[in-house]
Design an enzyme around this catalytic site. Sequence first.
Site, short mmCIF file in Angstrom:
data_model
loop_
_atom_site.label_atom_id
_atom_site.label_comp_id
_atom_site.label_asym_id
_atom_site.label_seq_id
_atom_site.Cartn_x
_atom_site.Cartn_y
_atom_site.Cartn_z
N ASP A 81 63.52 33.24 30.59
CA ASP A 81 64.40 32.27 30.19
C ASP A 81 62.09 32.08 29.31
OD1 ASP A 81 63.67 32.17 32.70
OD2 ASP A 81 63.66 30.22 32.42
N GLU A 139 64.86 31.26 35.17
CA GLU A 139 63.96 31.35 36.47
C GLU A 139 62.96 29.93 36.92
OE1 GLU A 139 60.47 31.98 39.00
OE2 GLU A 139 60.00 32.37 36.70
ZN LIG Z 1 56.19 31.11 34.74
ZN LIG Z 2 56.97 33.80 34.46
#
Ligand SMILES: [Zn+2]
Ligand SMILES: [Zn+2]
Length: 395
Positions: A81, A139
């Site tokens: 991401d 994440e």
């Molecule tokens: Zn980050």
């Molecule tokens: Zn990262």
Amino acid sequence: MTTPDYRTEAEGLAEQLVAWRRDLHQHPELGYRETRTAALVARVLADLGCEVRPGVGRTGVVGLLSGGRPGPAVMLRADMDALPIQEESEAPYASQTPGVMHACGHDGHVAMLLGAATLLARHAATLPGRVLLLFQPAEEGDGGAAAMITDGALADPVPAAAFGLHLWNSMPLGRVCAQAGPLMASADILRIHIRGRGGHGALPHEAVDAIAVTGQVLSALQTIVSRNVDPQEAAVLTIGTVRGGAAFNIIADQVALEGTIRTFSAAVRETVLTRLRVLLDGITVGMGASYTLAVQSVAPTVVNDSTVSEVARAAAVQVVGNTAVAWCPPMMVSEDFAEYQRYVPACFMMLGSGNVDLGLNVGHHNPRFDFDERALPIGAALLATAATRFLVESK
Ligand SMILES: [Zn+2]
Ligand SMILES: [Zn+2]
């Protein structure tokens, strides 16, 4: 099987790694929207002969590479991401999506894991076991690791060990940290709602001023880390947003606060939360207000397993040489790689990607973030070497 010289092989892949990274950099996608990224990953993994499972944890992809000889399964993970940041860059590969940018290096992580998969696939015939390749969504605080685990990413096969790595711009190019013990802090999001009673700005005695209560709360919270946490322990309590009030002559009836807690131990985290509640109780009761507190865990602490970290360390020495392997002081940032560590003994590594001379040392999450792409073949070799060494050594 002896572990191949993946570093030399990876340098031969450098052009491909940079091409993947730049393509992803130009087309960044926020958490759970990584559909273009996932499609690229799935295509490459299928071409390499992997079994591919898309849609794991919504937009995640799991690849399974089977070696020609029997053995355990080892897992490698990359996150996919980007961040809601407007990139400030003159690079030809700058983000083409307004307001979205790969400012943490996850584009590099995807390219490196595809590179590792390529290297491992070349040696699949002699590989004693299987390699689970996890390409994770979301994440950056949105629970992508937990989503993949819930969707069975660790179920079949169950990995006996896991490795992951993060590019790190504050370390020089090619330096590697691969160590046992705590590496990154746990992270929680705090949401505090303080409720008073609104009224006319000129008639404070008829109201309960939520802003005055917030002032007391903010200053009292500063004493938790300084006065309640053991000074030998690490903790952060940050309030990042304060929202309340409507006009100059209105007493605010409520104020909303958001913040974060970072710690390395469950006991310290408990101390911070307990003191937070006690102070909120005392101040709001004393001033005639009330409050609600919601605590949301973003990630537990990243704690590296000692046996698996030995393998990672040996892999790092093989790839970058003894002198480039360093010890990293634990960091207060968090990583949801920690979610996998609840189930699988694992080592999360840091790979230096900074280059002061080229101006490639701006910090992560900055609109001018960029890294030295010569880190890509190093990272690909590091992941492939760690996975191979683990399989060979656990035979
Ligand atoms: Zn980050
Ligand atoms: Zn990262």
